[in-house]
Motif scaffolding. Sequence first.
Motif, PDB file in Angstrom:
ATOM      1  N   ILE A 178       7.352  85.162  25.965  1.00  0.00           N
ATOM      2  CA  ILE A 178       8.538  84.652  25.185  1.00  0.00           C
ATOM      3  C   ILE A 178       8.130  83.026  24.917  1.00  0.00           C
ATOM      4  O   ILE A 178       7.785  82.447  26.009  1.00  0.00           O
ATOM      5  N   TYR A 179       8.100  82.438  23.756  1.00  0.00           N
ATOM      6  CA  TYR A 179       7.909  81.172  23.690  1.00  0.00           C
ATOM      7  C   TYR A 179       9.035  80.512  22.840  1.00  0.00           C
ATOM      8  O   TYR A 179       9.879  81.088  22.065  1.00  0.00           O
ATOM      9  N   PHE A 180       9.546  79.343  23.523  1.00  0.00           N
ATOM     10  CA  PHE A 180      10.810  78.940  22.826  1.00  0.00           C
ATOM     11  C   PHE A 180      10.468  77.243  23.161  1.00  0.00           C
ATOM     12  O   PHE A 180       9.725  76.758  23.820  1.00  0.00           O
ATOM     13  N   TRP A 195       7.759  75.892  25.825  1.00  0.00           N
ATOM     14  CA  TRP A 195       7.775  76.781  27.323  1.00  0.00           C
ATOM     15  C   TRP A 195       7.170  78.084  26.851  1.00  0.00           C
ATOM     16  O   TRP A 195       7.224  78.541  25.438  1.00  0.00           O
ATOM     17  N   CYS A 196       6.871  78.873  27.659  1.00  0.00           N
ATOM     18  CA  CYS A 196       6.575  80.226  27.596  1.00  0.00           C
ATOM     19  C   CYS A 196       7.201  81.029  28.839  1.00  0.00           C
ATOM     20  O   CYS A 196       7.344  80.311  29.961  1.00  0.00           O
ATOM     21  N   PHE A 206       6.231  75.270  31.756  1.00  0.00           N
ATOM     22  CA  PHE A 206       6.064  74.328  30.869  1.00  0.00           C
ATOM     23  C   PHE A 206       4.604  74.339  30.114  1.00  0.00           C
ATOM     24  O   PHE A 206       3.578  74.378  30.729  1.00  0.00           O
ATOM     25  N   ILE A 207       4.636  74.223  28.730  1.00  0.00           N
ATOM     26  CA  ILE A 207       3.255  73.930  28.021  1.00  0.00           C
ATOM     27  C   ILE A 207       2.905  72.754  27.782  1.00  0.00           C
ATOM     28  O   ILE A 207       1.935  72.157  28.008  1.00  0.00           O
ATOM     29  N   SER A 208       3.893  72.016  27.005  1.00  0.00           N
ATOM     30  CA  SER A 208       3.407  70.649  26.196  1.00  0.00           C
ATOM     31  C   SER A 208       4.685  70.056  25.909  1.00  0.00           C
ATOM     32  O   SER A 208       5.592  70.509  25.614  1.00  0.00           O
ATOM     33  N   THR A 242      -1.083  77.770  27.500  1.00  0.00           N
ATOM     34  CA  THR A 242      -1.390  76.684  28.507  1.00  0.00           C
ATOM     35  C   THR A 242      -1.472  75.251  27.847  1.00  0.00           C
ATOM     36  O   THR A 242      -1.832  75.151  26.559  1.00  0.00           O
ATOM     37  N   SER A 243      -1.269  74.274  28.765  1.00  0.00           N
ATOM     38  CA  SER A 243      -1.281  73.115  28.447  1.00  0.00           C
ATOM     39  C   SER A 243      -2.825  72.485  27.814  1.00  0.00           C
ATOM     40  O   SER A 243      -2.781  71.858  26.655  1.00  0.00           O
ATOM     41  N   VAL A 244      -3.839  73.037  28.380  1.00  0.00           N
ATOM     42  CA  VAL A 244      -4.911  72.777  27.821  1.00  0.00           C
ATOM     43  C   VAL A 244      -5.406  73.314  26.457  1.00  0.00           C
ATOM     44  O   VAL A 244      -5.970  72.787  25.793  1.00  0.00           O
TER      45      VAL A 244
END
Length: 496
Positions: A178-180, A195-196, A206-208, A242-244
């Motif tokens: 889930i992404y939000f 976030w996912c 946390f993603i970015s 992912t952040s990368v």
Amino acid sequence: MKSNTFFSILLLIFSTRTSGQTLLKDIASGNSSSKPENFIPINNKLLFMANDIQHGRELWITDGTSQGTSLFFDFTPAFSSNYNYPNDTYITGVTLWNNQVYFFVNQYQLWKTDGINPPVKIFELTNGLYSGLKMVTLNNQLFFTAGSSLWKCNGTTVSQVRSFYTTSGTIIVFNNKIYFYTYGSLSGSYSDQLWCSDGTYSGTTFISKIYRGFDFLVYNNGLYFVDIGDTGLAYIGKTDGTSVGTTFIRDMGYGKSVGLYNEFGIYYSKMLFSVNNKILFWGGKYEDRNNGLYTNDGTDAIQGTKFIYKMSWNIYNDIVVYKNNLYFNFQGNEIWKTDGTAVGTGMSWLGKYLYLGPNNTLYAQNLDFIYRYEPNDSFTQLTTQNGSNTSYSEIQKTIIWNGKLFYTPQDNTYGRELWITNLPCQAQVTLNSPDDDILQGMNQSFKALGSIIAINKLANSAWVNYQSEQQVDLKPGFEAKTGSVFKVLIDNCGNN
């Protein structure tokens, strides 16, 4: 013909029926208006919101007959402090899942019903935590963001996955996660965050950090999003969770957001659209200073973004992706379409409004009359009774269900009430794309003078009629899920 269950039902019927355009029921008697809207098909019944004056705006139900149309549930019998109108109920986040319809009442109560039994309240948000406008499903659970948390529901109870400073109602499922978006303090600063989550606390990551998250789009096995910076410029981003693996592809200039209504009448905004293996968006202030339609191929290279068509941003709240084309209103009274190329962009029809209903039925409105889009790129008039051209759009209060058009024209005698009319026949019907699959709870009817070729799939609890004057051909790939009911009628197409 393929079916994965013996409980799906096939009925072959040879019959003769009458046609007509009639008032279904005068819910608010006299010339008062009940204003029916928010149609929800479930278990061969049609739920909708209407105001009979006595109870306020509440949930009604119909089986398509006047006798079978009645108040289903009164959620707000007393004054609600959340709204200025006493006794009125507002629903958002409507989601069909496991043969039940889930929805929020007045933004803080989660309810469900199967359209047979009265609605049941599952959860109530407290401390001013209000719900978003959308719910998604993952691993046989229902997820939504509300106030300061990500929540999950197993159908009977609701639990908190993780809390945040506050959350956005924009949410999507991609690659089993889930992404939000959230807003709050991260490392001492306040900003939007991407976030996912896999549905667990530890699996919510946390993603970015971004300035303002807006919109999601799944395209070519990638998840794309829009970040609107502090200067108002918009940027297309891509993430793998992912952040990368989160990068910004290209600025959109001052990107144009477009308002839409989904099939349940819930309003939301979008900036990215996927058509013919391209990402489409409206942008402006690029190096050539052109405002208009652009495409992107999903890469970060400059050559991956192309200017397609120069146009002003006179686009109303009606734009739909329909069978490899993007249809939209332009200049207030023209229906345009584009396939993502300059030569494939232009006016399709003189009309005023567009609406994509359940199971990808495309409607249009010109003046007071409602039309249906046909495969030969024409529009067939469905109504002959005038509505009111002073309202934004009648077609957003319209649904094709059980072989009839349900709509709400303004009438001098009855006010704005629910009317039904039979549908004209199509020359031939071919149902062979994912867009033609019938969702659970839907009651759809296809009528043709010639053949009906069906290679689509019927979800459980779907009710489908195929009516042809010649033949109905269920090709390999046709599939009926558990509990679906479909009828094959060899009959005069003009009869309903």
